[in-house]
Design a protein around this motif. Structure first.
Motif, PDB file in Angstrom:
ATOM      1  N   GLY A 194     -17.209  -1.398  -9.454  1.00  0.00           N
ATOM      2  CA  GLY A 194     -16.963  -0.241 -10.330  1.00  0.00           C
ATOM      3  C   GLY A 194     -16.770   1.041  -9.544  1.00  0.00           C
ATOM      4  O   GLY A 194     -16.681   2.118 -10.130  1.00  0.00           O
ATOM      5  N   PHE A 195     -16.702   0.930  -8.227  1.00  0.00           N
ATOM      6  CA  PHE A 195     -16.445   2.087  -7.366  1.00  0.00           C
ATOM      7  C   PHE A 195     -15.194   1.817  -6.542  1.00  0.00           C
ATOM      8  O   PHE A 195     -14.928   0.685  -6.152  1.00  0.00           O
ATOM      9  N   GLY A 196     -14.457   2.881  -6.237  1.00  0.00           N
ATOM     10  CA  GLY A 196     -13.296   2.754  -5.364  1.00  0.00           C
ATOM     11  C   GLY A 196     -12.046   2.449  -6.159  1.00  0.00           C
ATOM     12  O   GLY A 196     -12.105   1.904  -7.280  1.00  0.00           O
TER      13      GLY A 196
ATOM     14  N   ARG B 144     -15.098   7.922   2.546  1.00  0.00           N
ATOM     15  CA  ARG B 144     -14.060   7.000   2.070  1.00  0.00           C
ATOM     16  C   ARG B 144     -13.506   7.393   0.702  1.00  0.00           C
ATOM     17  O   ARG B 144     -12.678   6.696   0.139  1.00  0.00           O
TER      18      ARG B 144
ATOM     19  N   LEU C 103     -14.871   7.334  -2.293  1.00  0.00           N
ATOM     20  CA  LEU C 103     -15.129   6.292  -3.288  1.00  0.00           C
ATOM     21  C   LEU C 103     -15.870   6.905  -4.477  1.00  0.00           C
ATOM     22  O   LEU C 103     -16.949   7.479  -4.311  1.00  0.00           O
TER      23      LEU C 103
ATOM     24  N   GLY D  22      -9.614  -6.185 -13.323  1.00  0.00           N
ATOM     25  CA  GLY D  22     -10.284  -6.048 -14.622  1.00  0.00           C
ATOM     26  C   GLY D  22     -11.568  -6.838 -14.740  1.00  0.00           C
ATOM     27  O   GLY D  22     -12.366  -6.607 -15.659  1.00  0.00           O
TER      28      GLY D  22
ATOM     29  N   LYS E 126     -21.711  -3.713   4.605  1.00  0.00           N
ATOM     30  CA  LYS E 126     -20.595  -4.562   4.151  1.00  0.00           C
ATOM     31  C   LYS E 126     -21.057  -5.954   3.696  1.00  0.00           C
ATOM     32  O   LYS E 126     -20.298  -6.919   3.753  1.00  0.00           O
TER      33      LYS E 126
ATOM     34  N   PHE F  88     -19.727   6.858   1.181  1.00  0.00           N
ATOM     35  CA  PHE F  88     -18.840   6.933   0.013  1.00  0.00           C
ATOM     36  C   PHE F  88     -18.002   8.210   0.045  1.00  0.00           C
ATOM     37  O   PHE F  88     -16.836   8.197  -0.331  1.00  0.00           O
TER      38      PHE F  88
ATOM     39  N   VAL G  74     -12.838   3.059 -13.833  1.00  0.00           N
ATOM     40  CA  VAL G  74     -12.929   2.781 -15.273  1.00  0.00           C
ATOM     41  C   VAL G  74     -13.965   1.708 -15.607  1.00  0.00           C
ATOM     42  O   VAL G  74     -14.542   1.683 -16.694  1.00  0.00           O
TER      43      VAL G  74
ATOM     44  N   LEU H 178     -20.331  -5.249  -2.271  1.00  0.00           N
ATOM     45  CA  LEU H 178     -19.411  -4.203  -2.736  1.00  0.00           C
ATOM     46  C   LEU H 178     -20.115  -3.468  -3.858  1.00  0.00           C
ATOM     47  O   LEU H 178     -20.816  -4.099  -4.668  1.00  0.00           O
TER      48      LEU H 178
ATOM     49  N   LYS I 139       0.819  -1.221   0.000  1.00  0.00           N
ATOM     50  CA  LYS I 139       0.000   0.000   0.000  1.00  0.00           C
ATOM     51  C   LYS I 139       0.848   1.264   0.000  1.00  0.00           C
ATOM     52  O   LYS I 139       0.383   2.331  -0.390  1.00  0.00           O
TER      53      LYS I 139
ATOM     54  N   PRO J  88     -12.235 -10.239  -9.882  1.00  0.00           N
ATOM     55  CA  PRO J  88     -13.314  -9.253  -9.790  1.00  0.00           C
ATOM     56  C   PRO J  88     -12.913  -7.929  -9.151  1.00  0.00           C
ATOM     57  O   PRO J  88     -13.598  -6.930  -9.334  1.00  0.00           O
ATOM     58  N   LEU J  89     -11.790  -7.901  -8.416  1.00  0.00           N
ATOM     59  CA  LEU J  89     -11.384  -6.622  -7.828  1.00  0.00           C
ATOM     60  C   LEU J  89     -10.560  -5.798  -8.804  1.00  0.00           C
ATOM     61  O   LEU J  89     -10.246  -4.640  -8.548  1.00  0.00           O
TER      62      LEU J  89
HETATM   63  N1  CMC Z   1     -17.919  -0.666  -2.294  1.00  0.00           N
HETATM   64  C1  CMC Z   1     -18.098  -0.491  -0.962  1.00  0.00           C
HETATM   65  N2  CMC Z   1     -17.129  -0.165  -0.112  1.00  0.00           N
HETATM   66  C2  CMC Z   1     -15.904  -0.019  -0.617  1.00  0.00           C
HETATM   67  C3  CMC Z   1     -15.628  -0.193  -1.987  1.00  0.00           C
HETATM   68  C4  CMC Z   1     -16.696  -0.535  -2.828  1.00  0.00           C
HETATM   69  N3  CMC Z   1     -16.508  -0.710  -4.140  1.00  0.00           N
HETATM   70  N4  CMC Z   1     -14.317   0.005  -2.211  1.00  0.00           N
HETATM   71  C5  CMC Z   1     -13.768   0.283  -1.019  1.00  0.00           C
HETATM   72  N5  CMC Z   1     -14.725   0.276  -0.063  1.00  0.00           N
HETATM   73  C6  CMC Z   1     -14.558   0.600   1.366  1.00  0.00           C
HETATM   74  C7  CMC Z   1     -13.833  -0.544   2.081  1.00  0.00           C
HETATM   75  O1  CMC Z   1     -14.759  -1.469   2.598  1.00  0.00           O
HETATM   76  C8  CMC Z   1     -13.096   0.217   3.156  1.00  0.00           C
HETATM   77  O2  CMC Z   1     -14.030   0.559   4.161  1.00  0.00           O
HETATM   78  P1  CMC Z   1     -13.579   0.603   5.718  1.00  0.00           P
HETATM   79  O3  CMC Z   1     -12.619   1.742   5.816  1.00  0.00           O
HETATM   80  O4  CMC Z   1     -14.852   0.795   6.468  1.00  0.00           O
HETATM   81  O5  CMC Z   1     -12.927  -0.723   6.020  1.00  0.00           O
HETATM   82  C9  CMC Z   1     -12.691   1.525   2.471  1.00  0.00           C
HETATM   83  O6  CMC Z   1     -13.665   1.723   1.440  1.00  0.00           O
HETATM   84  C10 CMC Z   1     -11.293   1.514   1.859  1.00  0.00           C
HETATM   85  O7  CMC Z   1     -11.245   0.479   0.918  1.00  0.00           O
HETATM   86  P2  CMC Z   1     -10.033  -0.541   0.745  1.00  0.00           P
HETATM   87  O8  CMC Z   1     -10.605  -1.908   0.576  1.00  0.00           O
HETATM   88  O9  CMC Z   1      -9.013  -0.323   1.806  1.00  0.00           O
HETATM   89  O10 CMC Z   1      -9.417  -0.048  -0.606  1.00  0.00           O
HETATM   90  P3  CMC Z   1      -8.359  -0.821  -1.483  1.00  0.00           P
HETATM   91  O11 CMC Z   1      -7.446   0.212  -2.011  1.00  0.00           O
HETATM   92  O12 CMC Z   1      -7.743  -1.978  -0.752  1.00  0.00           O
HETATM   93  O13 CMC Z   1      -9.265  -1.478  -2.652  1.00  0.00           O
HETATM   94  C11 CMC Z   1     -10.472  -1.723  -4.655  1.00  0.00           C
HETATM   95  C12 CMC Z   1      -9.426  -0.903  -3.896  1.00  0.00           C
HETATM   96  C13 CMC Z   1     -10.555  -1.239  -6.086  1.00  0.00           C
HETATM   97  C14 CMC Z   1     -10.034  -3.212  -4.689  1.00  0.00           C
HETATM   98  C15 CMC Z   1     -11.836  -1.583  -3.936  1.00  0.00           C
HETATM   99  O14 CMC Z   1     -12.244  -0.232  -3.964  1.00  0.00           O
HETATM  100  C16 CMC Z   1     -12.910  -2.468  -4.548  1.00  0.00           C
HETATM  101  O15 CMC Z   1     -13.021  -3.639  -4.175  1.00  0.00           O
HETATM  102  N6  CMC Z   1     -13.743  -1.943  -5.526  1.00  0.00           N
HETATM  103  C17 CMC Z   1     -14.725  -2.742  -6.206  1.00  0.00           C
HETATM  104  C18 CMC Z   1     -14.080  -3.531  -7.329  1.00  0.00           C
HETATM  105  C19 CMC Z   1     -13.696  -2.637  -8.498  1.00  0.00           C
HETATM  106  O16 CMC Z   1     -14.472  -1.823  -8.974  1.00  0.00           O
HETATM  107  N7  CMC Z   1     -12.465  -2.845  -8.999  1.00  0.00           N
HETATM  108  C20 CMC Z   1     -11.941  -2.113 -10.163  1.00  0.00           C
HETATM  109  C21 CMC Z   1     -10.801  -1.216  -9.788  1.00  0.00           C
HETATM  110  S1  CMC Z   1     -10.362  -0.033 -11.054  1.00  0.00           S
HETATM  111  C22 CMC Z   1      -9.883  -0.883 -12.450  1.00  0.00           C
HETATM  112  C23 CMC Z   1      -8.975  -2.024 -12.245  1.00  0.00           C
HETATM  113  O17 CMC Z   1      -8.127  -2.078 -11.363  1.00  0.00           O
HETATM  114  O18 CMC Z   1      -9.101  -2.941 -13.023  1.00  0.00           O
END
Ligand code: CMC
Length: 427
Positions: free
Chosen positions: A303-305, A355, A357, A268, A297, A352, A361, A300, A50, A265-266
């Motif tokens: 497509g967000f975050g 955090r 969020l 592409g 929780k 959101f 893409v 998820l 990280k 799923p997290l």
């Molecule tokens: N929906 C709900 N809550 C979320 C989401 C989400 N999509 N993303 C993050 N959070 C929450 C997470 O639960 C955490 O909450 P808390 O502080 O209460 O524990 C907080 O936001 C911080 O998240 P994190 O898990 O520490 O963030 P990360 O940097 O480890 O994860 C991520 C990044 C992309 C894996 C995550 O945001 C996620 O799972 N998103 C959904 C999957 C997604 O859309 N992925 C595509 C990413 S962009 C293109 C690519 O990489 O291909």
């Protein structure tokens, strides 16, 4: 010393001056901090990397707080508006936009390497009709390695360049063959008179029409989508490409690993999960209930975050605009209303907002793919085609970086101490 960090090891009282270079201190400089001479020295602990820079790179720049993405200094908005995928591929790989002569030569090379060995067709035919196309793509990229044994000479710039051309040229062919296989349709061979995206669309959608030419709006939309997916610095799949590439296998093998990382799923695979999610939500009225589950929780919001963006992903903004242009040709996607309302509610909700969020893409891209009648499980394959240029540029940069070695992290061993083996009868 101005650009330095003073660290006092309270175990010994010793103070160390660590130089700060390019906004970072070297993790190796902590190893001098020991309690006794034969102590291993301090390590830094960073699960999921990280806060660890694993390389110096000149390819892509992201400012996550401001929502900025640039390739080799060029803003993504300008590239998406004015460039083509093949030009961006040259930019990523070589560091500069090509001259007309350089670009013509590159395009010619790509167009004359689009065919795959006939045995690759048989390889793809070996999959069940309902196989996931991403499994087919990952395996067939790895299989390509067996056709080019010289590709293992990764220290040769000429050999590297040759594989790079082959990979950019052939991945759309493999992707299209995987699609045709799942549909029970005959494979369509590449058309080298067409542009890169038009050739791909023709291999996917052409049914028995030798003069088939895709709609120019869809052709351009795909060029833009490929540009938007081309690179994104040290993400999970680029890291896989670098880590696997660091033990110096051929690039087909390393790139299949990168594609495997993308599939999840997290990463592409999120674009397909967005569509499954929107279909599950079903209507705008069900959104508040879904958001409740996300905040509990239980779900998820796919497509967000983003690990790096704490602001709107600039690629998502461009794709949202592009969707409207595509829908003019294909007709609108009824799920768009749900997506837009979901975004509106999420962007106003404290969960959101706190955090940071925002849509990434993958939030809107699937709506375009669905409107063009791509099956949902095919979406990560479309991502992989665009990302190929980025994976290859990251791979070349890693191989020519004198600071890089085989990737091999350390661990903090927290398991049992030594103990004697106990025979099974005594356990
Ligand atoms: N929906 C709900 N809550 C979320 C989401 C989400 N999509 N993303 C993050 N959070 C929450 C997470 O639960 C955490 O909450 P808390 O502080 O209460 O524990 C907080 O936001 C911080 O998240 P994190 O898990 O520490 O963030 P990360 O940097 O480890 O994860 C991520 C990044 C992309 C894996 C995550 O945001 C996620 O799972 N998103 C959904 C999957 C997604 O859309 N992925 C595509 C990413 S962009 C293109 C690519 O990489 O291909």
């Amino acid at each position: 010393m101005a650009d330095s960090l003073s660290v006092t090891d309270n175990r010994t009282g010793n103070t160390f001056e660590l130089p700060i270079v390019d906004g970072a201190v070297s993790a190796m400089s902590f190893r001098q901090m020991k309690t006794e001479p034969d102590d291993f020295g301090l390590m830094v602990y960073d699960p999921a990397f990280k806060n660890t820079a694993s390389c110096r790179s000149t390819i892509s720049f992201i400012d996550g707080d401001k929502g900025i993405l640039r390739h080799r200094g060029y803003p993504i908005e300008q590239l998406a508006e004015k460039s083509t995928y093949l030009e961006v591929a040259q930019l990523l790989i070589n560091g500069e936009l090509p001259t007309q002569v350089e670009h013509d030569a590159f395009r010619h090379e790509i167009r004359t390497h689009t065919f795959v060995h006939e045995n690759m067709k048989k390889f793809i035919e070996g999959f069940r009709y309902d196989s996931n196309p991403m499994s087919m793509l990952i395996s067939s990229i790895a299989a390509l390695s067996s056709f080019y044994p010289e590709a293992g000479e990764v220290s040769s710039p000429e050999v590297r360049r040759q594989q790079l051309i082959r990979l950019i040229a052939k991945i759309p062919t493999l992707a299209a063959f995987a699609y045709r296989h799942t549909q029970g349709l005959p494979y369509v061979y590449p058309r080298n008179d067409l542009s890169y995206p038009a050739n791909f669309l023709s291999m996917v959608f052409n049914i028995n029409d030798v003069n088939h030419t895709p709609d120019p709006v869809l052709e351009r939309a795909f060029d833009v989508l490929f540009i938007l997916h081309a690179d994104h610095e040290q993400n999970c799949s680029a890291t896989a490409m670098r880590v696997v590439g660091s033990s110096q296998p051929d690039p087909y093998t390393a790139l299949s690993a990168a594609a495997a990382a993308l599939y999840g799923p997290l990463h592409g695979g999120a674009n397909r999960m967005v569509l499954y999610m929107l279909e599950r939500i079903g209507s705008v009225e069900n959104i508040p209930n879904f958001i409740k589950k996300v905040k509990a929780k239980e779900e998820l919001l796919m497509g967000f975050g983003h690990r790096v963006y704490r602001n709107y992903d600039p690629r998502a903004r461009i794709i949202k605009g592009l969707a409207h242009e595509v829908f003019e040709v294909t007709g609108t996607n009824p799920l768009l209303d749900i997506a837009v309302e979901l975004e509106r509610i999420a962007l106003e909700d404290d969960y959101f907002v706190e955090r940071k969020l925002y849509p990434n893409v993958d939030f809107y891209s699937g709506l375009i793919y669905q409107a063009m009648k791509f099956p949902i499980d095919f979406y990560p394959v479309l991502f992989a085609i665009g990302r190929t240029a980025g994976w290859l540029s990251q791979w070349c940069e890693m191989l020519t970086d004198k600071e890089q070695k085989i990737a091999r992290p350390r661990q903090l061993y927290v398991g049992k101490g030594v103990r004697d083996y106990v025979p099974v009868s005594e356990r």
